[in-house]
Design a protein around this motif. Structure first.
Motif, short mmCIF file in Angstrom:
data_model
loop_
_atom_site.label_atom_id
_atom_site.label_comp_id
_atom_site.label_asym_id
_atom_site.label_seq_id
_atom_site.Cartn_x
_atom_site.Cartn_y
_atom_site.Cartn_z
N TYR A 1 2.17 -6.59 7.24
CA TYR A 1 2.41 -7.24 6.39
C TYR A 1 3.46 -8.42 6.08
CZ TYR A 1 -0.65 -3.32 5.16
OH TYR A 1 -1.67 -2.01 5.49
N ALA B 1 4.66 -8.23 -4.60
CA ALA B 1 3.66 -7.12 -3.94
C ALA B 1 3.62 -7.30 -2.04
CB ALA B 1 2.72 -6.49 -4.30
N PRO B 2 3.50 -6.58 -1.90
CA PRO B 2 3.23 -7.01 0.08
C PRO B 2 1.73 -7.62 -0.09
CG PRO B 2 4.26 -4.95 0.12
CD PRO B 2 3.83 -5.37 -1.48
N LEU C 1 -1.45 -8.24 2.78
CA LEU C 1 -1.13 -8.26 3.96
C LEU C 1 -1.98 -8.93 4.62
CD1 LEU C 1 -2.87 -5.25 6.18
CD2 LEU C 1 -5.18 -6.54 5.28
N TYR D 1 6.83 -5.95 7.42
CA TYR D 1 7.09 -4.82 8.07
C TYR D 1 5.36 -4.90 8.75
CZ TYR D 1 9.37 -3.86 4.04
OH TYR D 1 10.32 -3.97 2.71
N GLN E 1 2.63 -0.60 10.15
CA GLN E 1 2.44 0.11 9.46
C GLN E 1 1.30 0.61 9.98
OE1 GLN E 1 -0.68 -0.53 6.72
NE2 GLN E 1 -0.87 2.19 7.08
N TRP F 1 -1.84 10.58 9.74
CA TRP F 1 -1.38 10.71 8.48
C TRP F 1 -0.32 11.79 8.69
CZ3 TRP F 1 -1.89 8.97 4.06
CH2 TRP F 1 -1.20 10.14 2.46
N TYR G 1 1.02 8.23 7.16
CA TYR G 1 0.69 6.79 7.31
C TYR G 1 1.83 6.15 7.22
CZ TYR G 1 -4.47 6.65 7.19
OH TYR G 1 -5.66 7.11 7.41
N PHE H 1 5.73 2.92 7.60
CA PHE H 1 5.67 1.90 7.37
C PHE H 1 7.01 1.73 8.67
CE2 PHE H 1 2.64 -0.80 4.65
CZ PHE H 1 2.63 0.61 3.71
N GLY H 2 7.08 0.46 9.05
CA GLY H 2 8.53 -0.10 9.71
C GLY H 2 9.48 0.10 8.69
N VAL I 1 1.86 3.57 -2.95
CA VAL I 1 2.85 3.18 -1.86
C VAL I 1 3.90 2.30 -3.10
CG1 VAL I 1 3.77 1.53 -0.67
CG2 VAL I 1 1.14 2.31 -0.20
N GLN J 1 8.44 1.56 -3.30
CA GLN J 1 9.35 0.77 -2.40
C GLN J 1 11.06 1.35 -3.48
OE1 GLN J 1 9.17 -3.56 -2.48
NE2 GLN J 1 9.78 -3.53 -0.11
N LEU K 1 8.81 -0.27 2.74
CA LEU K 1 7.80 0.69 2.23
C LEU K 1 7.66 2.34 2.83
CD1 LEU K 1 5.36 -2.11 2.39
CD2 LEU K 1 6.40 -1.82 0.09
N TRP L 1 4.58 5.31 2.16
CA TRP L 1 3.05 5.26 1.60
C TRP L 1 3.28 6.59 0.98
CZ3 TRP L 1 -1.29 3.22 3.63
CH2 TRP L 1 -2.56 3.34 3.28
N VAL L 2 3.08 6.78 -0.15
CA VAL L 2 2.97 8.31 -0.94
C VAL L 2 2.11 9.15 -1.20
CG1 VAL L 2 3.65 9.18 -3.72
CG2 VAL L 2 4.32 6.85 -3.24
N TYR M 1 2.99 1.03 -5.97
CA TYR M 1 2.35 -0.67 -5.54
C TYR M 1 1.41 0.96 -5.67
CZ TYR M 1 6.12 -3.16 -4.58
OH TYR M 1 6.39 -5.02 -4.93
N PRO N 1 -4.25 -0.90 3.02
CA PRO N 1 -3.83 -1.97 1.88
C PRO N 1 -4.31 -3.06 1.86
CG PRO N 1 -2.49 -0.37 1.95
CD PRO N 1 -2.85 -0.48 3.23
N TRP O 1 -3.08 -5.06 -3.44
CA TRP O 1 -1.80 -3.94 -4.10
C TRP O 1 -2.20 -4.95 -4.95
CZ3 TRP O 1 2.08 -1.62 -0.67
CH2 TRP O 1 1.79 -1.64 0.43
N GLY O 2 -1.51 -3.95 -6.78
CA GLY O 2 -1.12 -3.83 -7.53
C GLY O 2 0.71 -4.96 -7.69
N GLN O 3 1.30 -5.38 -8.95
CA GLN O 3 2.03 -5.73 -9.13
C GLN O 3 3.54 -4.74 -8.89
OE1 GLN O 3 3.32 -8.80 -8.34
NE2 GLN O 3 1.89 -8.70 -7.37
#
Lengths: 107, 123
Positions: A36, A43-44, A46, A87, A89, A94, A96, A98-99, B37, B39, B45, B47-48, B95, B110, B113-115
């Motif tokens: 990403y 936002a990130p 992809l 980033y 990922q 699970w 998941y 990220f770096g 997700v 931040q 980032l 993941w939640v 996010y 993903p 993404w939203g803002q």
């Protein structure tokens, strides 16, 4: 939990040059690796999934490679809009994860 | 065009609760796994949680398990995150994101993404 480690933390490259970013997984994630791009206040976005498949609309100068535990994102000729944080990922196990990110800055 | 719009963030005291919402449009919401997700300010980032297309499966990162609940309403094209027992380290931009592919199992990538909506936990 699989730990993703990116290097370097910061990479300084001149526009037009090639940038190589690395990502290492603490155990094999096969080819289940995504990249990403994130710009300040955004936002990130992809770039790459499956280690090497560009997402829709991503320019061909972005390429991904690797499998198992070692991965690389290469930007062949840097444009001004490419300076951002990147980033990796893993989506193999699970949770998941990220770096921590690589900041690509203008040299 | 895919649009994801988060809301519900704000300032809350430690131990308090918040409910985040994400309104989706531009795609068949009920066909995709959805994800939260977060931040933390100036950080990377994390993941939640994510939820299956029909809501029948939900997964959480250990740090929020037992405190957060992800849910969805496919008729309203909306995703939610109920956050209870909030702590200072939950402070982050949250996010909402959709999975890359429409599939019965989570792809875990993903692509939209939203803002984000900012949650600040502080006394």
């Amino acid at each position: 939990e699989i730990v993703m480690t990116q290097s370097p933390v910061t990479l300084s490259v001149s526009p037009g040059e090639r940038a190589t970013l690395s990502c290492r997984a603490s155990q094999s994630v096969s080819s289940n690796l995504a990249w990403y791009q994130q710009k300040p206040g955004q936002a990130p976005r992809l770039l790459i999934s499956g280690a090497s498949t560009r997402a829709t609309g991503i320019p061909a100068r972005f390429s991904g490679s690797g499998s198992g535990t070692e991965f690389t994102l290469t930007i062949s000729s840097l444009q001004s809009e490419d300076f951002a944080v990147y980033y990796c990922q893993q989506n193999n196990n699970w949770p998941y994860t990220f770096g921590q990110g690589t900041k690509l800055e203008i040299k | 065009e895919v649009q994801l719009v988060e809301s519900g963030g704000g300032l809350v005291q430690p131990g308090g609760s918040l409910r985040l919402s994400c309104a989706a449009s531009g795609f068949t919401f009920s066909s995709y796994w959805m994800t939260w997700v977060r931040q933390a300010p100036g950080k990377g980032l994390e993941w939640v949680a994510n939820i299956k297309r029909d809501g029948s499966e939900r997964y959480y990162v250990d740090s929020v398990k037992g405190r957060f609940t992800i849910s969805r309403d496919n008729a309203k094209k909306s995703l939610y995150l109920q956050m209870n027992s909030l702590r200072a380290d939950d402070t982050a931009l949250y996010y909402c994101a959709k999975d890359l592919l429409s599939a019965a199992i989570s792809i875990g990538v993903p692509d939209s993404w939203g803002q984000g909506t900012l949650v600040t936990v502080s006394s």
